[in-house]
Design a protein around this motif. Sequence first.
Motif, PDB file in Angstrom:
ATOM      1  N   TYR A  82       0.774  -1.246   0.148  1.00 31.94           N
ATOM      2  CA  TYR A  82      -0.022  -0.106  -0.131  1.00 31.94           C
ATOM      3  C   TYR A  82       0.902   1.306  -0.064  1.00 31.94           C
ATOM      4  CZ  TYR A  82      -3.728  -3.282   0.607  1.00 31.94           C
ATOM      5  OH  TYR A  82      -4.410  -4.469   0.379  1.00 31.94           O
ATOM      6  N   ILE A  83       1.928   1.239   0.126  1.00 33.36           N
ATOM      7  CA  ILE A  83       2.848   2.436  -0.002  1.00 33.36           C
ATOM      8  C   ILE A  83       4.011   2.215  -1.030  1.00 33.36           C
ATOM      9  CG2 ILE A  83       4.519   3.944   1.363  1.00 33.36           C
ATOM     10  CD1 ILE A  83       3.148   3.208   3.772  1.00 33.36           C
ATOM     11  N   ILE A  84       4.845   1.559  -0.909  1.00 25.09           N
ATOM     12  CA  ILE A  84       6.015   1.271  -1.787  1.00 25.09           C
ATOM     13  C   ILE A  84       5.625   0.944  -3.240  1.00 25.09           C
ATOM     14  CG2 ILE A  84       8.443   0.333  -2.294  1.00 25.09           C
ATOM     15  CD1 ILE A  84       8.805  -0.070   0.628  1.00 25.09           C
ATOM     16  N   ASN A  85       4.721   0.057  -3.294  1.00 25.48           N
ATOM     17  CA  ASN A  85       4.099  -0.235  -4.650  1.00 25.48           C
ATOM     18  C   ASN A  85       3.808   0.852  -5.695  1.00 25.48           C
ATOM     19  OD1 ASN A  85       4.770  -3.011  -5.124  1.00 25.48           O
ATOM     20  ND2 ASN A  85       2.814  -3.731  -4.608  1.00 25.48           N
ATOM     21  N   PHE A  86       3.690   1.881  -4.935  1.00 26.44           N
ATOM     22  CA  PHE A  86       2.990   3.125  -5.688  1.00 26.44           C
ATOM     23  C   PHE A  86       4.133   3.793  -6.665  1.00 26.44           C
ATOM     24  CE2 PHE A  86      -1.188   4.632  -5.340  1.00 26.44           C
ATOM     25  CZ  PHE A  86      -1.677   4.068  -4.259  1.00 26.44           C
ATOM     26  N   VAL A  87       5.512   3.650  -6.280  1.00 20.28           N
ATOM     27  CA  VAL A  87       6.540   4.344  -6.801  1.00 20.28           C
ATOM     28  C   VAL A  87       7.568   3.221  -7.330  1.00 20.28           C
ATOM     29  CG1 VAL A  87       6.457   6.494  -6.132  1.00 20.28           C
ATOM     30  CG2 VAL A  87       7.333   4.889  -4.763  1.00 20.28           C
ATOM     31  N   VAL A  88       7.443   1.854  -7.059  1.00 15.31           N
ATOM     32  CA  VAL A  88       8.289   0.821  -7.189  1.00 15.31           C
ATOM     33  C   VAL A  88       9.067   0.856  -8.622  1.00 15.31           C
ATOM     34  CG1 VAL A  88       6.964  -0.887  -8.131  1.00 15.31           C
ATOM     35  CG2 VAL A  88       8.751  -1.598  -6.689  1.00 15.31           C
ATOM     36  N   ARG A  89       8.432   1.458  -9.567  1.00 15.98           N
ATOM     37  CA  ARG A  89       8.934   1.573 -10.953  1.00 15.98           C
ATOM     38  C   ARG A  89       9.614   2.709 -11.047  1.00 15.98           C
ATOM     39  NH1 ARG A  89       4.734  -1.251 -15.005  1.00 15.98           N
ATOM     40  NH2 ARG A  89       5.825  -3.237 -15.138  1.00 15.98           N
ATOM     41  N   ALA A  90       9.741   3.657 -10.169  1.00 19.73           N
ATOM     42  CA  ALA A  90      10.474   4.872 -10.449  1.00 19.73           C
ATOM     43  C   ALA A  90      12.000   4.508 -10.394  1.00 19.73           C
ATOM     44  CB  ALA A  90       9.807   5.900  -9.279  1.00 19.73           C
ATOM     45  N   PRO A  91      13.046   5.600 -10.592  1.00 25.73           N
ATOM     46  CA  PRO A  91      14.334   5.591 -10.433  1.00 25.73           C
ATOM     47  C   PRO A  91      14.488   5.008  -9.042  1.00 25.73           C
ATOM     48  CG  PRO A  91      13.908   7.392 -11.614  1.00 25.73           C
ATOM     49  CD  PRO A  91      12.456   6.769 -11.291  1.00 25.73           C
ATOM     50  N   ILE A  92      15.839   4.412  -8.822  1.00 25.26           N
ATOM     51  CA  ILE A  92      16.226   3.859  -7.489  1.00 25.26           C
ATOM     52  C   ILE A  92      16.007   5.069  -6.540  1.00 25.26           C
ATOM     53  CG2 ILE A  92      18.649   4.101  -7.700  1.00 25.26           C
ATOM     54  CD1 ILE A  92      18.710   1.219  -6.442  1.00 25.26           C
ATOM     55  N   LEU A  93      16.375   6.252  -6.907  1.00 25.14           N
ATOM     56  CA  LEU A  93      16.486   6.999  -5.815  1.00 25.14           C
ATOM     57  C   LEU A  93      15.187   7.585  -5.125  1.00 25.14           C
ATOM     58  CD1 LEU A  93      18.247   9.483  -4.851  1.00 25.14           C
ATOM     59  CD2 LEU A  93      17.359  11.030  -6.694  1.00 25.14           C
ATOM     60  N   THR A  94      14.045   7.321  -5.893  1.00 28.32           N
ATOM     61  CA  THR A  94      12.633   7.599  -5.357  1.00 28.32           C
ATOM     62  C   THR A  94      12.441   6.634  -4.170  1.00 28.32           C
ATOM     63  OG1 THR A  94      12.154   8.043  -7.647  1.00 28.32           O
ATOM     64  CG2 THR A  94      10.357   8.037  -5.865  1.00 28.32           C
ATOM     65  N   THR A  95      12.582   5.192  -4.400  1.00 29.77           N
ATOM     66  CA  THR A  95      12.268   4.429  -3.385  1.00 29.77           C
ATOM     67  C   THR A  95      13.352   4.546  -2.157  1.00 29.77           C
ATOM     68  OG1 THR A  95      13.641   2.692  -4.611  1.00 29.77           O
ATOM     69  CG2 THR A  95      11.046   2.677  -4.610  1.00 29.77           C
ATOM     70  N   PHE A  96      14.631   4.865  -2.692  1.00 28.01           N
ATOM     71  CA  PHE A  96      15.559   5.154  -1.459  1.00 28.01           C
ATOM     72  C   PHE A  96      15.197   6.093  -0.661  1.00 28.01           C
ATOM     73  CE2 PHE A  96      20.021   5.216  -0.400  1.00 28.01           C
ATOM     74  CZ  PHE A  96      20.345   6.274   0.223  1.00 28.01           C
ATOM     75  N   LEU A  97      14.498   7.199  -1.283  1.00 28.36           N
ATOM     76  CA  LEU A  97      13.983   8.171  -0.294  1.00 28.36           C
ATOM     77  C   LEU A  97      12.826   8.028   0.461  1.00 28.36           C
ATOM     78  CD1 LEU A  97      14.475  11.633  -2.165  1.00 28.36           C
ATOM     79  CD2 LEU A  97      15.495  11.100   0.011  1.00 28.36           C
ATOM     80  N   LEU A  98      12.191   7.189   0.001  1.00 25.45           N
ATOM     81  CA  LEU A  98      10.764   6.720   0.277  1.00 25.45           C
ATOM     82  C   LEU A  98      11.103   5.816   1.766  1.00 25.45           C
ATOM     83  CD1 LEU A  98       7.722   6.539   0.344  1.00 25.45           C
ATOM     84  CD2 LEU A  98       7.963   4.631  -1.134  1.00 25.45           C
ATOM     85  N   THR A  99      12.102   4.829   1.582  1.00 28.97           N
ATOM     86  CA  THR A  99      12.280   4.045   2.558  1.00 28.97           C
ATOM     87  C   THR A  99      13.232   5.113   3.661  1.00 28.97           C
ATOM     88  OG1 THR A  99      14.489   3.436   1.576  1.00 28.97           O
ATOM     89  CG2 THR A  99      12.393   2.156   1.255  1.00 28.97           C
ATOM     90  N   PHE A 100      13.917   5.783   3.248  1.00 25.03           N
ATOM     91  CA  PHE A 100      14.448   6.811   4.127  1.00 25.03           C
ATOM     92  C   PHE A 100      13.365   7.397   5.130  1.00 25.03           C
ATOM     93  CE2 PHE A 100      17.374   9.395   6.276  1.00 25.03           C
ATOM     94  CZ  PHE A 100      17.238  10.767   6.313  1.00 25.03           C
ATOM     95  N   GLY A 101      12.383   8.147   4.639  1.00 19.44           N
ATOM     96  CA  GLY A 101      11.397   8.795   5.307  1.00 19.44           C
ATOM     97  C   GLY A 101      10.772   7.731   6.169  1.00 19.44           C
TER      98      GLY A 101
END
Lengths: 288, 268, 333
Positions: A82-101
């Motif tokens: 319900y969270i990460i799947n929204f941006v899982v195909r984005a460049p790696i930077l996006t998920t990197f920041l998401l998990t940081f948050g």
Amino acid sequence: MDLFFQILVNGILAGGIFAVVALGFSLVWGIMNIINLAHGSFLMLGAYVAYALFANYHVDPFLSIPVAFIVMFVFGYLVQKYIINFVVRAPILTTFLLTFGLSLLLINAALLVFHGDIKGIATSYSGANFSLGAVVVPWVKLWTLVAALVITALMQLFLTGTKTGRAIRATSMDIGAAQLSGVRVAHLYAIVFGLGSGLAGAAGVLVSLSYSLQPSMGEPFLIKAFVVCVLGGLGSVQGALVGGVLYGILEAFGSQYIGTGLQDAVALVVLLIVLIVRPTGIMGKATA
Amino acid sequence: MSFLQVEGVGMRFGGLQALDNVTFDVEKGAVLGLIGPNGSGKTTMMNVISGVYKPSAGRVRFADKTIADVPTHNVCKLGIARTFQIVKPFASLTVRENVAVGAMYGREGGKRSTKGSFERSQELLEIVGLARVGDKAASDLTIPDRKRLEVAKALALDPDVLLLDEVMAGLNATEVDEAIDLIRTVNGRGVTLIIVEHLMKAIMSVCTSVVVLAEGRKIAEGLPHVVVQSPEVIKAYLGSRFAERQAQLEEIKREADLARQVEPGAHA
Amino acid sequence: MASTSTVKVLQKVGMGGITGNRYAIYVSCAVLAVLLVVPSLHNGYIENLMRGVLMFATLSLGWNLIGGYTGYVSFGNVVFFGVGATTSAVLWQHFQQQNILLAIVVAAFVAALMALVLGFPILRLKGHYFGIATLGIALATQEIIANIDWLGGGSVTSIRQVDFFSSYYYAMWAICALSLGATWFIARSKFGYALVAIRENEEAAAILGVDATKYKVFAWMISAMMAAAAGAVFAGANGSIDSPTAFAVDNNVFPIVMAILGGVGTVAGPLVGAFVLTAINETLWSRFPEIHTLFFGAVIVIVVLFLPRGILWLFAVRGGFRGFVNSLKAYRV
């Protein structure tokens, strides 16, 4: 000479935990190309699960391992779905920041709930050792290593023996082909992430046996997970195991001969050298 | 001294011998067709000529240099450009910007400013027929337009030799004719071409000579309409039974011709 | 035919292109001009805050050059900031130099050298391996500096501050303005297009004649100089520096978040992001001091989920709100 073996044994014993931590991290990274910076906080949550069970119901931490695994698996599944799947195909930077948050959120939430004071789990067998010649082996650390080996073996069985496990490996090779073969990718990703966080939680329990608990306890292990993944290659169980033990040994010797202050620096220099010389790791398959 | 020489080129990938002692020359101003069944090593050959692969044996000589000795980003400075079968556009840049990069860093790039590069890019877009989509993002193009973009980018390098790797794959009949026209136009401007194609119609109508590869070896070379009738070539494409059948048909035809000449009272 | 199309081409070149939204650039310049006025307000809090914004904007601009434009996402650019700060401290401690300009120049030089030497091996790594390597460099450097006494040995080193009025503020402003200008200049030049080509498809770029190694290293060097200059001024303004402060995680992550928030790979994005994020951070800090980090984490999550390409993307995408929502779908599974 005795000192040498003592350090070696210390390193191997510590390596078990590193392997379990790294395995979860490596699965998520290798299969979904997500660097999960919240992995350390998942570890911490698992440790607190063990603590809660121990402090309130006197459950032996080793028995909490499956509980922590399941709790963190569910948690991770929901987070991915319900969270990460929204941006899982984005460049790696996006998920990197998401998990940081996410990690900021989790660590500070834990700080609120558990407060910053340091807790520990002290079982009846906490301090007991036995001796192999001149080498002293603490029982807790030995059982930790055994538990770690059991966990990695079970994960390997799961990945190679079950239908879901094979679907996971197929998706990591070619997401398009997997989708065409009927794999529900969103669900599968959630499972993989759940496995990763479950493993982190289990590792957290193991850590809680030898280290003290506080909300930021998982962060050092995150760095180590990075190094182990690079050493051992991504997405493979054997790689995580070999890398973890290797790293444990490296850290033990570094700690002894170069001093604890620089032990991270030593590990990182090793990391850099491995990256430059052999970017796929010592055991790695082709990059994800 | 030939324009471009392929000398005894061999290419090995682990246990696979992709190219085996291939030798041929390319004349200036020619349109050379490189044909052969799937897996015969055509794209590998293109990669060797364009410097993407260093050959395991032999070498390619052009403009007094051995291509393998030149770093990849300098190959275009020698005068060789290529397109890729799987197109490689700069997705988030516009079509015009894509071609401009080539104009900036190609052979004449050093003399061009940013503005000059864009002007050159616009000229090339008009030549290949992409002027109407100049401001579109490269990722938004149709397949034929993507192929045109590949060609335009290669032309931006001001090449003497242009390698086209299956530029017509996936095009319909009209688009193929347009592509053939484009090849003729480019050739007319003095560019030597080496093209890999499966489409025989294209090869026959536009190539001045043809080299045939099969299983990594050169099995024929020469004028297009001669080469495609050679039994070796037919055997490579269609198998030996078909080649034998073809040979039989040739035989029957020859005898029929002879019979017609000998028979008294036959029509002249 | 050629002349009319050339006119159209010339109209296109010079604005837009890979610089990003031109209005954002105009607004940024205006904001920078306004910021010059801050010291005359004689408000210590605001001056510190704005100096912080300028510092982070500089760091973010530096990161944006290597991470946003070139596509080599560095997770360790803080190492250059830390090296810059340490240089400033060393200049005072061992050479009794407190001249701001000298500190900036020496710091920039050291950082550029570091990026040059490390760049060749490290920039060969692809994707996330490069990121990890930079993270490793940052952590290792931090520890090494903390263990060498001559460099400060991890304890707090004091720096005698220059007494000139708000000189550190103006210095930071100058560095930020220079960095913005440099980014704009690069984005309009052939060099900028080379970097973007490398980001989009390095192999294709090489075929088109781009010497990727040379340009990558150069971009990283410039990015390093920006960060180091900011670090040198920061250390001086702070009056003291120690390893944990210089290499703080915030200094590493904030610039990245700011660039993403504002718009990766645009000229004005980092500046926009620096302002917005600082505004959010300060608001949270003053309203919810205990759980401000918690909220901050939540803010990051929300921003990444709904603005993965940054605020400026809101202005660039076509099709209004519907179009914006559609553009988000590309990232889902």
